[in-house]
Design an enzyme around this catalytic site. Structure first.
Site, mmCIF file in Angstrom:
data_model
loop_
_atom_site.group_PDB
_atom_site.id
_atom_site.type_symbol
_atom_site.label_atom_id
_atom_site.label_comp_id
_atom_site.label_asym_id
_atom_site.label_seq_id
_atom_site.Cartn_x
_atom_site.Cartn_y
_atom_site.Cartn_z
ATOM 1 N N ASP A 13 4.355 -10.582 -3.689
ATOM 2 C CA ASP A 13 3.028 -10.172 -4.142
ATOM 3 C C ASP A 13 2.041 -11.329 -3.992
ATOM 4 O OD1 ASP A 13 1.102 -8.461 -5.170
ATOM 5 O OD2 ASP A 13 2.369 -7.776 -6.807
ATOM 6 N N HIS A 16 -0.212 -11.812 -0.777
ATOM 7 C CA HIS A 16 -1.568 -11.259 -0.628
ATOM 8 C C HIS A 16 -2.620 -12.342 -0.854
ATOM 9 C CE1 HIS A 16 -0.445 -7.053 -0.243
ATOM 10 N NE2 HIS A 16 0.320 -7.138 -1.318
ATOM 11 N N HIS A 195 6.078 -3.637 -13.709
ATOM 12 C CA HIS A 195 5.389 -4.588 -12.831
ATOM 13 C C HIS A 195 3.907 -4.530 -13.184
ATOM 14 C CE1 HIS A 195 4.727 -6.595 -8.810
ATOM 15 N NE2 HIS A 195 3.549 -6.004 -8.935
ATOM 16 N N TYR A 285 -6.101 0.159 -5.810
ATOM 17 C CA TYR A 285 -4.925 -0.603 -5.374
ATOM 18 C C TYR A 285 -5.313 -2.067 -5.151
ATOM 19 C CZ TYR A 285 -0.459 -1.102 -2.851
ATOM 20 O OH TYR A 285 0.805 -1.454 -2.451
#
Length: 337
Positions: A13, A16, A195, A285
């Site tokens: 993650d 990103h 998460h 998102y």
């Protein structure tokens, strides 16, 4: 004392946040630090998972298969995991990741599309891998609907299904109720995970509430490095759980050392800036943030306005290319006013 597993997603993650430019040496250093801190599971891939390196999502500096191999070589005790989004990553990619040292796969789908993961879970179990499922943008489904999707994953061979707050939109009982629904539906057959993201500043609080509702796996990233406003910070979660008497097995001094190491590697840490807050507000998102910022520079439309319109249109992960259309539409409407 409650015992949970605290997973770390800094090298997935967090990809990103660094535009997928991790080097092999950086991966080795972070894995070594996390392993020393007794983190049991470390996720390593492009931010969008196996096969994510592309024009649409952004190209990696180093292939995720090479990074997985380096991570597996470095880890003494931790299990290396890969993320896979069906339709982007393939079973061939999964087999290659396993051959390079991945012992676990986390298969992610939109919160209403668990059925697209069935063949991937079956393939992973045939390989002897630990399996977990991600129900992304979990705020888009009710607790009952989410529980039904979790059951599909478990029936296919998933051993842990996570409520994934991909937009950082869930607030307290919104997260707890979804975890509780999953636990009631699958808790006798599989574990439940959570998460979280920090867009509304509830990543740690939601993680604690998730454990209270039955979650036994919690995700975090060092210094919160991740998409949008970032993830639940691993080091903060570890210390919060320690104070609450929730056992993680994590060495809190060494996890703080790992966070300091990570901070020295990156040029930009996620923050709750206007754009990421709008993502949490509108349920957008989180990987859309940097794409919206690039479109903002190109078309001279503020990124928060682009993200708000994305939220109104209900776009989901995988539709990053639609951000350009939104920016052009907003530009056109501005020009005609």
């Amino acid at each position: 004392m409650t015992k949970i597993r605290l997973n770390d997603t800094t090298l997935r993650d967090g990809s990103h946040s660094v535009r997928h430019q991790y080097t092999e040496q950086q991966v080795r250093q972070v894995v070594r630090a996390l392993d020393d801190a007794n983190i049991e599971m470390i996720e390593v891939t492009h931010g969008d998972g196996l096969g994510g390196s592309s024009f649409n999502y952004g190209f990696s500096q180093v292939s995720d298969l090479d990074l997985i191999e380096s991570a597996a070589d470095e880890a003494k005790n931790a299990k290396i995991a890969a993320l896979l989004l069906p339709g982007l990553g393939t079973i061939h990619d999964l087999k290659e990741a396993h051959a390079r040292g991945a012992k676990m796969v986390r298969i992610a789908t939109h919160c209403t599309e668990a059925d697209v993961s069935i063949q991937h879970f079956q393939a992973a179990r045939e390989l002897g891998m630990e399996t977990a499922g991600f129900l992304m943008l979990s705020h888009r489904s009710s607790p009952a609907e989410l529980a039904q999707q979790a059951s599909i994953m478990v029936d296919a061979g998933c051993q842990c299904v996570s409520v994934v707050d991909s937009a950082g939109a869930l607030i307290m009982n919104e997260a707890k109720d979804r975890v509780a629904a999953l636990y009631d539906a699958i808790g006798d057959r599989a574990q439940v995970g959570f998460h979280g993201h920090q867009n509304m500043s509830f990543g740690v609080a939601n993680s604690v509430l998730a454990v209270e509702a039955g979650a036994s796996q919690i995700d975090g990233s060092l210094a919160g490095l991740g998409a949008g406003a970032g993830n639940t910070p691993t080091e903060v979660a570890a210390i919060a759980f320690e104070r609450l008497g929730i056992e993680t097995g994590v060495d809190t001094k060494k996890i703080l050392d790992a966070a300091d190491l990570l901070k020295g590697m990156v040029n930009r840490l996620p923050s709750m800036d206007r754009g990421s807050i709008v993502q949490g507000q509108m349920g957008v998102y989180n990987s859309f943030l940097l794409h919206a910022e690039r479109a903002a520079e190109r078309y001279d439309i503020p990124a928060p306005e682009i993200l708000a319109e994305v939220g109104r249109r209900g776009y989901v992960g995988g539709q990053e290319d639609m951000i350009i259309e939104v920016a052009l539409d907003l530009k056109k409407s501005t020009a005609t006013v």
